[in-house]
Design a protein around this motif. Structure first.
Motif, PDB file in Angstrom:
ATOM      1  N   ARG A 163       0.834  -1.205   0.000  1.00 59.48           N
ATOM      2  CA  ARG A 163       0.000   0.000   0.000  1.00 59.48           C
ATOM      3  C   ARG A 163       0.872   1.260   0.000  1.00 59.48           C
ATOM      4  O   ARG A 163       0.565   2.233  -0.708  1.00 59.48           O
ATOM      5  CB  ARG A 163      -0.899  -0.016   1.235  1.00 59.48           C
ATOM      6  CG  ARG A 163      -1.956  -1.109   1.237  1.00 59.48           C
ATOM      7  CD  ARG A 163      -3.062  -0.801   0.244  1.00 59.48           C
ATOM      8  NE  ARG A 163      -4.098  -1.817   0.283  1.00 59.48           N
ATOM      9  CZ  ARG A 163      -5.138  -1.783   1.095  1.00 59.48           C
ATOM     10  NH1 ARG A 163      -5.276  -0.783   1.947  1.00 59.48           N
ATOM     11  NH2 ARG A 163      -6.053  -2.743   1.058  1.00 59.48           N
ATOM     12  N   MET A 164       1.922   1.241   0.797  1.00 60.42           N
ATOM     13  CA  MET A 164       2.812   2.401   0.838  1.00 60.42           C
ATOM     14  C   MET A 164       3.472   2.639  -0.505  1.00 60.42           C
ATOM     15  O   MET A 164       3.588   3.776  -0.971  1.00 60.42           O
ATOM     16  CB  MET A 164       3.873   2.199   1.921  1.00 60.42           C
ATOM     17  CG  MET A 164       3.333   2.227   3.339  1.00 60.42           C
ATOM     18  SD  MET A 164       4.619   1.901   4.565  1.00 60.42           S
ATOM     19  CE  MET A 164       5.697   3.292   4.292  1.00 60.42           C
ATOM     20  N   LYS A 165       3.907   1.534  -1.130  1.00 61.41           N
ATOM     21  CA  LYS A 165       4.573   1.669  -2.433  1.00 61.41           C
ATOM     22  C   LYS A 165       3.587   2.188  -3.478  1.00 61.41           C
ATOM     23  O   LYS A 165       3.928   3.059  -4.287  1.00 61.41           O
ATOM     24  CB  LYS A 165       5.148   0.325  -2.862  1.00 61.41           C
ATOM     25  CG  LYS A 165       6.050   0.406  -4.093  1.00 61.41           C
ATOM     26  CD  LYS A 165       6.693  -0.939  -4.367  1.00 61.41           C
ATOM     27  CE  LYS A 165       7.694  -0.837  -5.500  1.00 61.41           C
ATOM     28  NZ  LYS A 165       7.120  -0.310  -6.733  1.00 61.41           N
ATOM     29  N   GLU A 166       2.350   1.633  -3.440  1.00 66.74           N
ATOM     30  CA  GLU A 166       1.353   2.125  -4.392  1.00 66.74           C
ATOM     31  C   GLU A 166       1.067   3.600  -4.154  1.00 66.74           C
ATOM     32  O   GLU A 166       0.935   4.386  -5.103  1.00 66.74           O
ATOM     33  CB  GLU A 166       0.062   1.313  -4.251  1.00 66.74           C
ATOM     34  CG  GLU A 166       0.182  -0.116  -4.775  1.00 66.74           C
ATOM     35  CD  GLU A 166      -1.068  -0.920  -4.488  1.00 66.74           C
ATOM     36  OE1 GLU A 166      -1.993  -0.366  -3.833  1.00 66.74           O
ATOM     37  OE2 GLU A 166      -1.131  -2.092  -4.916  1.00 66.74           O
ATOM     38  N   SER A 167       0.983   3.984  -2.870  1.00 66.69           N
ATOM     39  CA  SER A 167       0.745   5.393  -2.556  1.00 66.69           C
ATOM     40  C   SER A 167       1.885   6.267  -3.039  1.00 66.69           C
ATOM     41  O   SER A 167       1.678   7.341  -3.608  1.00 66.69           O
ATOM     42  CB  SER A 167       0.547   5.539  -1.046  1.00 66.69           C
ATOM     43  OG  SER A 167       0.374   6.884  -0.689  1.00 66.69           O
ATOM     44  N   GLU A 168       3.126   5.789  -2.809  1.00 71.34           N
ATOM     45  CA  GLU A 168       4.295   6.538  -3.268  1.00 71.34           C
ATOM     46  C   GLU A 168       4.310   6.627  -4.794  1.00 71.34           C
ATOM     47  O   GLU A 168       4.623   7.678  -5.370  1.00 71.34           O
ATOM     48  CB  GLU A 168       5.580   5.872  -2.768  1.00 71.34           C
ATOM     49  CG  GLU A 168       5.793   5.941  -1.262  1.00 71.34           C
ATOM     50  CD  GLU A 168       6.297   7.293  -0.813  1.00 71.34           C
ATOM     51  OE1 GLU A 168       6.488   8.170  -1.682  1.00 71.34           O
ATOM     52  OE2 GLU A 168       6.466   7.486   0.403  1.00 71.34           O
ATOM     53  N   ASP A 169       3.955   5.506  -5.453  1.00 71.88           N
ATOM     54  CA  ASP A 169       3.928   5.515  -6.916  1.00 71.88           C
ATOM     55  C   ASP A 169       2.874   6.490  -7.433  1.00 71.88           C
ATOM     56  O   ASP A 169       3.117   7.246  -8.380  1.00 71.88           O
ATOM     57  CB  ASP A 169       3.646   4.109  -7.447  1.00 71.88           C
ATOM     58  CG  ASP A 169       4.810   3.165  -7.217  1.00 71.88           C
ATOM     59  OD1 ASP A 169       5.924   3.665  -6.965  1.00 71.88           O
ATOM     60  OD2 ASP A 169       4.608   1.936  -7.280  1.00 71.88           O
ATOM     61  N   ARG A 170       1.703   6.470  -6.792  1.00 74.13           N
ATOM     62  CA  ARG A 170       0.644   7.397  -7.221  1.00 74.13           C
ATOM     63  C   ARG A 170       1.087   8.845  -6.998  1.00 74.13           C
ATOM     64  O   ARG A 170       0.849   9.715  -7.833  1.00 74.13           O
ATOM     65  CB  ARG A 170      -0.646   7.112  -6.440  1.00 74.13           C
ATOM     66  CG  ARG A 170      -1.311   5.798  -6.806  1.00 74.13           C
ATOM     67  CD  ARG A 170      -2.470   5.521  -5.855  1.00 74.13           C
ATOM     68  NE  ARG A 170      -3.035   4.190  -6.097  1.00 74.13           N
ATOM     69  CZ  ARG A 170      -4.029   3.941  -6.930  1.00 74.13           C
ATOM     70  NH1 ARG A 170      -4.567   4.923  -7.604  1.00 74.13           N
ATOM     71  NH2 ARG A 170      -4.491   2.720  -7.093  1.00 74.13           N
ATOM     72  N   ARG A 171       1.712   9.087  -5.872  1.00 70.02           N
ATOM     73  CA  ARG A 171       2.189  10.446  -5.582  1.00 70.02           C
ATOM     74  C   ARG A 171       3.242  10.872  -6.587  1.00 70.02           C
ATOM     75  O   ARG A 171       3.209  11.997  -7.114  1.00 70.02           O
ATOM     76  CB  ARG A 171       2.764  10.482  -4.159  1.00 70.02           C
ATOM     77  CG  ARG A 171       3.360  11.809  -3.753  1.00 70.02           C
ATOM     78  CD  ARG A 171       3.687  11.789  -2.254  1.00 70.02           C
ATOM     79  NE  ARG A 171       4.420  12.968  -1.856  1.00 70.02           N
ATOM     80  CZ  ARG A 171       5.735  13.052  -1.794  1.00 70.02           C
ATOM     81  NH1 ARG A 171       6.460  11.994  -2.093  1.00 70.02           N
ATOM     82  NH2 ARG A 171       6.328  14.164  -1.416  1.00 70.02           N
TER      83      ARG A 171
END
Length: 572
Positions: A325-333
């Protein structure tokens, strides 16, 4: 160029570089390890402490549960021994008091008395009357001991001092293990004699046998010098020296843990007799006593290991989900920042293109005017050898100027259309204009871009810039999907109350799983190149304009994206 560089420079670029540094794979690996270590420590440390405490508490409880019955059994057996000896001593004391010395000295009467004793009380072997000088005056039993003098025997001295005496097991004249009970009687005139009886030690063996111990357990009687008073399975025979030291003296039943001469760890329960020279002992191997505990310990160990495995599995799964989830959030950001930066660049380029177009239009107007004047002058001159050649060159310049004017016109139009503007549109002209922006890329890659636009295509009321962005996104995706020398077909035709536009390519196509996600934000199959926002933005624009979009694709064959748009603004 300086102006262009200044326009393109934006603080978001620095943010994007910070994001690139922040989301390195090593950071996620390190973070994953730390979270797993923290979760495992937070769960396993209390679990381990609880398991250790439960282990020792349960072990001690089991030991107490095993020791208590052993202690009670030793106490009961000790009472049985004391009761047996007390009864026999009382019997001898009663006979000594009930009969006179003369009566006891009578062989027949003593024989009758002994016969009653044996019938009523088990264990008596013989009975003898001993005078105050230690000589056995009368004797009833299986041996010839009449006239035997015991004056020099220790027991004789003790019975004269204490009045009663119970010996430990010894051989004596009889040459077999026995116990004597002696009672001194004193008449009113001060005369004394001793009545002495012998007890068979087989009664001791039966009392111990009544304890009903397990086969690997052992119980026996010893005296305070460590000599065996009864036979033991593991620690010696009658009158042999016991194979380990005597435990501390106590009259209360006590259980200690020790290692016996056979190397076994045993529970040893024992009790000293207060009125005789005996010590009762019972030994039980710890391994057999704790057999139930070992089973429970195995269950506890299994539960602990299973708990640790579950904790580790849960920690890894939760951590993986959290890191994902953190990686997806970072990727989206990161992608959002890049998209904002990209939009800023496009805005800057649009403003720059508008400025360049305005600046270029003025020289183009002068060139067009001067070239037209030159054409008019040449047309008015008489023929001369190079007139046709010069007119051809002038026409070439005029065509080039017209081409440049078309390019600047499109640039100005695209720059102006950045703001929302609803107007009546010629959809065919808009599609041709948009395809013109990609003509050079298609030509270099030898991609055949065909426009099949219905001549009867109706005009629609919509937003020019947003539709142009939609067609650019679709054509860009089609060019990215096809290989060099591929083909793209754009069709537009009336459809019911609106129009239908489709973009078909013969590219790589998509799987069913990919088709489920192509309109989701940040979903892309262009690893490291795309933002995943093109089709998502296209979908949003089409829906806002009142239209619909559908996709058909076969992997390895190609993809067709179909858009339907309403004709009027009210419908949109």
């Amino acid at each position: 160029m300086r102006k262009l560089a200044a326009l393109l420079k934006h603080p978001l670029r620095e943010l994007a570089s910070d994001v690139d540094d922040a989301v390195s794979p090593e950071r996620y690996t390190s973070l994953r390890r730390k979270i797993i270590a923290l979760m495992v420590a937070a769960t396993l440390i209390p679990l381990s402490v609880m398991a250790v405490l439960n282990y020792y508490e349960h072990q001690n409880a089991m030991a107490r549960e095993i020791q208590n019955p052993l202690r009670v059994l030793v106490n009961k057996t000790k009472n049985s021994f004391e009761l047996f000896l007390a009864e026999r001593t009382s019997t001898v004391s009663l006979i000594a008091s009930a009969y006179t010395y003369a009566e006891l000295a009578d062989e027949q009467k003593l024989a009758r008395i002994f016969s009653v004793m044996k019938r009523e009380f088990e264990g008596f072997v013989d009975l003898g009357l001993i005078d105050e000088h230690g000589t056995q005056v009368n004797y009833v039993g299986p041996y010839t001991l009449a006239g035997k003098n015991y004056a020099d025997q220790r027991w004789f001295q003790e019975v004269r001092l204490k009045g009663k005496y119970v010996s430990d097991v010894f051989m004596g004249f009889r040459k077999f293990p026995h116990v004597i009970v002696a009672v001194q009687h004193m008449t009113e005139d001060g005369r004394t004699w001793i009545l002495r009886a012998t007890l068979d030690t087989r009664r001791f063996e039966r009392i111990i046998a009544s304890m009903s111990l397990e086969p690997d357990a052992d119980a026996f009687l010893v005296n305070t010098q460590g000599l065996m008073q009864t036979s033991s399975n593991a620690y010696g025979k009658v009158l042999e020296k016991m194979s380990f030291p005597l435990p501390p003296k106590t009259f209360e039943p006590t259980v200690v843990t020790m290692t016996d001469p056979l190397g076994r760890e045993v529970f040893l329960a024992y009790a000293y007799f207060p009125d005789s020279d005996f010590v009762l002992m019972a030994a039980k191997p710890r391994s057999s006593a704790l057999k139930t505990w070992y089973t429970v310990r195995g269950d506890l160990l299994f539960i602990f290991v299973a708990g640790v495995a579950v904790v580790l599995f849960a920690a890894m799964r939760v951590t993986d989900a959290l890191i994902r989830r953190m990686k997806e959030s970072e990727d989206r950001r990161e992608l959002a920042l890049r998209e904002v930066e990209h939009s800023q660049k496009l805005s800057s380029i649009g403003r720059l293109a508008a400025g360049v177009a305005h600046e270029v239009n003025n020289p183009l107007a002068i060139i067009n005017e001067k070239t037209g004047l030159m054409k008019d002058i040449l047309s008015m001159q008489d023929d001369f050898p190079t007139k046709d050649k010069l007119l051809a060159q002038v026409e070439s310049v005029l065509r080039a100027v017209e081409r440049c004017r078309g390019i600047t016109h499109r640039m100005l139009g695209f720059a102006r259309r950045m703001d929302v503007s609803i107007e009546e549109l010629d959809l065919a002209e808009l599609i041709r204009e948009t395809a013109g922006f990609l003509a050079n890329e298609a030509m270099h890659r030898k991609v055949d871009v065909q426009l099949d636009l219905d001549p009867g295509l109706p005009r629609i009321v919509s937003d020019r810039s947003q539709l142009q962005q939609v067609f650019l996104n679709l054509l860009n995706n089609a060019l990215a999907a096809v290989a060099d020398s591929g083909s793209i077909l754009v069709t537009a035709r009336p459809e019911g109350p609106g129009v239908e536009i489709s973009v078909k390519d013969n590219g790589c196509g998509m799987t069913d799983e990919t088709m489920k996600h192509i309109f989701e934000p940040f979903f892309t199959t262009k690893k490291g190149k795309g933002t995943g926002l093109g089709l998502s933005i296209t979908y949003g624009i089409i829906k806002r304009l009142g239209g619909d979009i559908a996709v058909e694709s076969t992997q390895g064959v190609g993809t067709t994206l179909t858009i339907t748009l309403p004709k009027g603004q009210r419908e949109a």
